[in-house]
Design a protein around this motif. Structure first.
Motif, PDB file in Angstrom:
ATOM      1  N   VAL A 154       0.844  -1.306  -0.274  1.00 24.87           N
ATOM      2  CA  VAL A 154      -0.028   0.074   0.030  1.00 24.87           C
ATOM      3  C   VAL A 154       0.627   1.284  -0.041  1.00 24.87           C
ATOM      4  O   VAL A 154       0.343   2.389  -0.430  1.00 24.87           O
ATOM      5  CB  VAL A 154      -1.105  -0.139   1.162  1.00 24.87           C
ATOM      6  CG1 VAL A 154      -1.896  -1.030   1.181  1.00 24.87           C
ATOM      7  CG2 VAL A 154      -0.237   0.040   2.497  1.00 24.87           C
ATOM      8  N   GLY A 155       2.139   1.174   0.658  1.00 24.70           N
ATOM      9  CA  GLY A 155       2.720   2.345   0.936  1.00 24.70           C
ATOM     10  C   GLY A 155       4.080   2.919  -0.222  1.00 24.70           C
ATOM     11  O   GLY A 155       4.106   1.867  -0.997  1.00 24.70           O
ATOM     12  N   LEU A 194       0.590   9.567   5.677  1.00 21.84           N
ATOM     13  CA  LEU A 194      -0.375   8.996   4.530  1.00 21.84           C
ATOM     14  C   LEU A 194       0.704   8.473   3.442  1.00 21.84           C
ATOM     15  O   LEU A 194       0.307   7.570   2.795  1.00 21.84           O
ATOM     16  CB  LEU A 194      -1.036   9.968   4.143  1.00 21.84           C
ATOM     17  CG  LEU A 194      -2.168  10.507   4.836  1.00 21.84           C
ATOM     18  CD1 LEU A 194      -2.946  11.727   4.343  1.00 21.84           C
ATOM     19  CD2 LEU A 194      -3.223   9.355   4.964  1.00 21.84           C
ATOM     20  N   THR A 250       0.010   5.029   1.513  1.00 21.35           N
ATOM     21  CA  THR A 250      -0.564   5.259   0.129  1.00 21.35           C
ATOM     22  C   THR A 250       0.640   5.152  -0.945  1.00 21.35           C
ATOM     23  O   THR A 250       1.562   5.696  -0.601  1.00 21.35           O
ATOM     24  CB  THR A 250      -1.441   6.672  -0.157  1.00 21.35           C
ATOM     25  OG1 THR A 250      -0.753   7.605   0.189  1.00 21.35           O
ATOM     26  CG2 THR A 250      -2.637   6.321   0.779  1.00 21.35           C
ATOM     27  N   LYS A 251       0.414   4.642  -2.138  1.00 22.11           N
ATOM     28  CA  LYS A 251       1.222   4.970  -3.278  1.00 22.11           C
ATOM     29  C   LYS A 251       1.242   6.054  -3.879  1.00 22.11           C
ATOM     30  O   LYS A 251       2.157   6.294  -4.736  1.00 22.11           O
ATOM     31  CB  LYS A 251       1.231   3.677  -4.246  1.00 22.11           C
ATOM     32  CG  LYS A 251       1.407   2.243  -3.651  1.00 22.11           C
ATOM     33  CD  LYS A 251       1.309   1.202  -4.654  1.00 22.11           C
ATOM     34  CE  LYS A 251       1.850  -0.044  -4.008  1.00 22.11           C
ATOM     35  NZ  LYS A 251       3.178  -0.008  -3.708  1.00 22.11           N
ATOM     36  N   SER A 252       0.368   7.024  -3.629  1.00 22.29           N
ATOM     37  CA  SER A 252       0.144   8.298  -4.523  1.00 22.29           C
ATOM     38  C   SER A 252       1.486   9.114  -4.262  1.00 22.29           C
ATOM     39  O   SER A 252       1.952   9.268  -3.042  1.00 22.29           O
ATOM     40  CB  SER A 252      -1.127   9.005  -4.229  1.00 22.29           C
ATOM     41  OG  SER A 252      -1.046  10.291  -4.960  1.00 22.29           O
ATOM     42  N   TYR A 298     -12.890   2.573   4.590  1.00 19.65           N
ATOM     43  CA  TYR A 298     -11.823   3.012   3.415  1.00 19.65           C
ATOM     44  C   TYR A 298     -10.882   1.759   3.405  1.00 19.65           C
ATOM     45  O   TYR A 298     -10.416   1.045   4.230  1.00 19.65           O
ATOM     46  CB  TYR A 298     -10.909   4.080   4.117  1.00 19.65           C
ATOM     47  CG  TYR A 298      -9.820   4.359   3.050  1.00 19.65           C
ATOM     48  CD1 TYR A 298     -10.159   4.947   1.805  1.00 19.65           C
ATOM     49  CD2 TYR A 298      -8.342   4.429   3.457  1.00 19.65           C
ATOM     50  CE1 TYR A 298      -9.130   5.293   0.853  1.00 19.65           C
ATOM     51  CE2 TYR A 298      -7.555   4.744   2.466  1.00 19.65           C
ATOM     52  CZ  TYR A 298      -7.887   5.176   1.314  1.00 19.65           C
ATOM     53  OH  TYR A 298      -6.795   5.285   0.398  1.00 19.65           O
ATOM     54  N   LEU A 345      -7.746   0.098   1.842  1.00 19.46           N
ATOM     55  CA  LEU A 345      -6.616   0.574   1.578  1.00 19.46           C
ATOM     56  C   LEU A 345      -6.047  -0.167   0.108  1.00 19.46           C
ATOM     57  O   LEU A 345      -5.601   0.733  -0.685  1.00 19.46           O
ATOM     58  CB  LEU A 345      -5.486  -0.074   2.507  1.00 19.46           C
ATOM     59  CG  LEU A 345      -5.323   1.041   3.708  1.00 19.46           C
ATOM     60  CD1 LEU A 345      -6.501   1.201   4.606  1.00 19.46           C
ATOM     61  CD2 LEU A 345      -4.066   0.787   4.591  1.00 19.46           C
ATOM     62  N   GLU A 387      -8.266   1.809  -2.401  1.00 14.15           N
ATOM     63  CA  GLU A 387      -8.412   3.322  -1.959  1.00 14.15           C
ATOM     64  C   GLU A 387     -10.030   3.846  -2.002  1.00 14.15           C
ATOM     65  O   GLU A 387     -10.207   5.073  -2.577  1.00 14.15           O
ATOM     66  CB  GLU A 387      -7.769   4.276  -2.688  1.00 14.15           C
ATOM     67  CG  GLU A 387      -5.955   3.846  -2.515  1.00 14.15           C
ATOM     68  CD  GLU A 387      -5.384   5.013  -3.213  1.00 14.15           C
ATOM     69  OE1 GLU A 387      -5.463   5.440  -4.099  1.00 14.15           O
ATOM     70  OE2 GLU A 387      -4.208   5.184  -2.602  1.00 14.15           O
ATOM     71  N   ARG A 408     -10.423   7.610  -3.196  1.00 17.99           N
ATOM     72  CA  ARG A 408      -9.815   8.729  -2.442  1.00 17.99           C
ATOM     73  C   ARG A 408      -9.564   9.872  -3.238  1.00 17.99           C
ATOM     74  O   ARG A 408      -9.522  11.144  -2.939  1.00 17.99           O
ATOM     75  CB  ARG A 408      -8.421   8.023  -2.120  1.00 17.99           C
ATOM     76  CG  ARG A 408      -7.637   9.327  -1.279  1.00 17.99           C
ATOM     77  CD  ARG A 408      -6.404   8.460  -0.926  1.00 17.99           C
ATOM     78  NE  ARG A 408      -5.518   8.217  -2.157  1.00 17.99           N
ATOM     79  CZ  ARG A 408      -4.431   9.463  -2.503  1.00 17.99           C
ATOM     80  NH1 ARG A 408      -4.438  10.788  -1.838  1.00 17.99           N
ATOM     81  NH2 ARG A 408      -3.967   9.117  -3.619  1.00 17.99           N
TER      82      ARG A 408
END
Length: 518
Positions: A270-271, A337, A341-343, A447, A449, A452, A502
């Motif tokens: 996820v990250g 975050l 998150t991968k963003s 939510y 993960l 998203e 998201r």
């Protein structure tokens, strides 16, 4: 007639004396060498038996008198007295050392070097109700000091105090002990192979004096370094860890202080990788490997996170149970975050206060699938990164204030508060609320993960009446509905739903669903 005086010849007498001395020396050496194996064996067994309070078995021992006094032994075993069910204290496949030129005459006071092959040391837990100790042996033991002991392939096994747990097993190579003996601490250095994460731990320090009555209470102190350990074998996390620190205490309770650096720590899948630095203090129970963390200060990018808790070896299965209380007094929301998150751009920025309990049981699944979090958070000066989301919130604020056409009205989100629970990569929010000028949103939902996705329902409580949120004919007709949406002092309260993702959230009225937030 004068007698002739014959000259006195000294050399035959000197030669005779030398021959006699040599013969005597040869005879003395021969008589001493005839039982040197037995004498040396008796000395080794007696010295080890008294020094380690153990029953000693030695399969074989031989002394080579030429070209130097070299002692070689095989099958050395030291067993705990009065504890027949416990594995031997020490087992050595082979050892050797040099007695010195005076080894025949008396037991040496100093042994320069000892070489040990395939040594296994087993440390049992302290007995709860130990039997009375037998009387100490009164036979004097010569004072022996080993200047250096070199151990090739050493295994240290520490038996657990709690039933159902596997023993701790440390593989040590290149172990060197200095100035061993005289009932004082001795210096050591060595390298341990850490199985998971894979890496080499270099350590040096002092050990002893040996507690023969309770080996688990033997003092130890030193420092260590652990470089470039790959975290990828741990399912669900990644990065390269390095650590340095120091330790002191006794085998059954060691205090450790140190630092770790992982410049590319990540939670998969996820990250994104983030730099993680920790400063820690812990108490390690050397008898079962349980670790109790005193406040650990972790810096995630630029955010301070404080944790305390325990890392307990699981009963009946491999792995550890990690239980922590985590507190972030003033962290950056975007740092947390980014880990989750991968963003490349965080969904929100702001200052977060976080209190949560973390539980991570052992298992082969990825960390995110086993991790449980349960806590509360609050975010001040929050701001969404998405311009679209910010515009929608400002529009919501204008309508809630009853100024739908005033472009100067409306503002960003404030007072984002909530209780959350993360379980198997789904974050649920039994309570979530935030404010914008003129409105308060109360939500419950989830939510997800991995994808998203959002699924929230709740209520929108506005300062303005429903008819004041619009203009024109819509405002006229909504006046009929104002009484139905006026609740608990609010100008209006309407059920809403937030769905989508998201990056692209969708806001809608939820008139046909009963809100859980009154």
């Amino acid at each position: 007639m004068q007698q002739t005086v014959r000259p006195f010849c000294l050399w035959p007498y000197v030669l005779g004396i030398l021959i006699g001395l040599c013969a005597g020396l040869v005879l003395f050496i021969y008589l001493g060498a005839r039982n040197i194996d037995d004498r040396t064996r008796e000395w080794v067994v007696r010295e080890l038996s008294v020094r380690f309070n153990s029953d000693v078995d030695l399969q074989s021992l031989h002394v080579e008198t030429t070209p130097r006094m070299q002692v070689t032994g095989e099958g050395l075993t030291l067993r705990y007295r009065n504890r027949p069910a416990v594995p031997p204290l020490i087992q050595i496949a082979r050892f050797s050392f040099n007695l010195g030129v005076l080894g025949i005459i008396h037991v040496p006071r100093h042994v320069k070097g000892v070489f040990v092959e395939n040594m296994v040391i087993t440390i049992p837990p302290t007995e709860r109700n130990p039997a009375p100790a037998p009387p100490k042996q009164s036979n004097p033991v010569p004072r022996i000091i080993f200047n250096e002991v070199v151990c090739n392939d050493t295994t240290l096994i520490i038996l657990p105090r709690k039933t159902g747990k596997d023993p701790l097993d440390f593989e040590i190579h290149d172990l060197v002990l200095k100035n061993v003996g005289d009932r004082k601490p001795f210096d050591f250095r060595g390298t341990l192979t850490n199985a998971k994460p894979k890496g080499e731990i270099a350590t040096r320090g002092t050990f002893g004096p040996w507690d023969s009555d309770d080996p688990a209470r033997t003092p130890v102190t030193g420092n260590y370094s652990f470089d470039n350990a790959d975290l990828d074998p741990f399912a669900g996390i990644g990065g390269t860890l390095s650590s340095t620190g120091q330790y002191s205490g006794q085998l059954n309770q060691i205090e450790v202080e140190g630092v770790t650096d992982t410049p590319n720590f990540s939670l998969d899948p996820v990250g994104r990788p983030v730099p993680l630095h920790t400063e820690f203090s812990a108490t390690v129970d050397g008898t079962d490997g349980d670790t109790y963390l005193h406040p650990v200060r972790a810096t995630l990018i630029r955010s301070l996170i404080i944790a305390n808790g325990s890392v307990i070896r699981a009963t009946g299965k491999r792995g550890h149970i990690i239980s922590l209380n985590i507190y972030a007094p003033s962290a950056r929301l975007q740092d947390i975050l980014r880990l989750a998150t991968k963003s490349t751009q965080p969904v929100m920025t702001g200052t977060v206060t976080l209190k949560t309990k973390m539980l991570l049981p052992p298992g082969k699944e990825k960390v995110i699938h086993r991790l449980t979090l349960d806590g509360d958070f609050g975010v001040s000066d929050a701001e969404f990164a998405s311009v679209e989301v910010r515009d929608k919130l400002e529009s919501l604020s204008r309508h809630a204030l009853g100024k739908p056409n005033d472009e100067d009205a409306g503002s960003a989100i404030t007072d984002l508060l909530g209780h959350f629970r993360l379980d198997r990569d789904v974050a649920s929010f039994p309570r979530l609320s935030f404010r914008v000028p003129g409105a308060e949103v109360r939500l419950t939902g989830k939510y997800n993960l991995p994808d998203e996705s959002l699924d929230f329902r709740g209520s929108l409580r506005m300062q303005a009446k429903l008819s004041q949120t619009v203009t024109g004919k819509k405002s006229f007709f909504l006046k009929l509905a104002d009484p139905f949406f006026r609740k608990d002092g609010a100008g209006s309260a309407v059920p809403i739903r937030i769905s989508g993702t998201r990056d692209e959230p969708k806001f809608a009225l939820d008139l046909f669903h009963k809100s859980e937030n009154k």
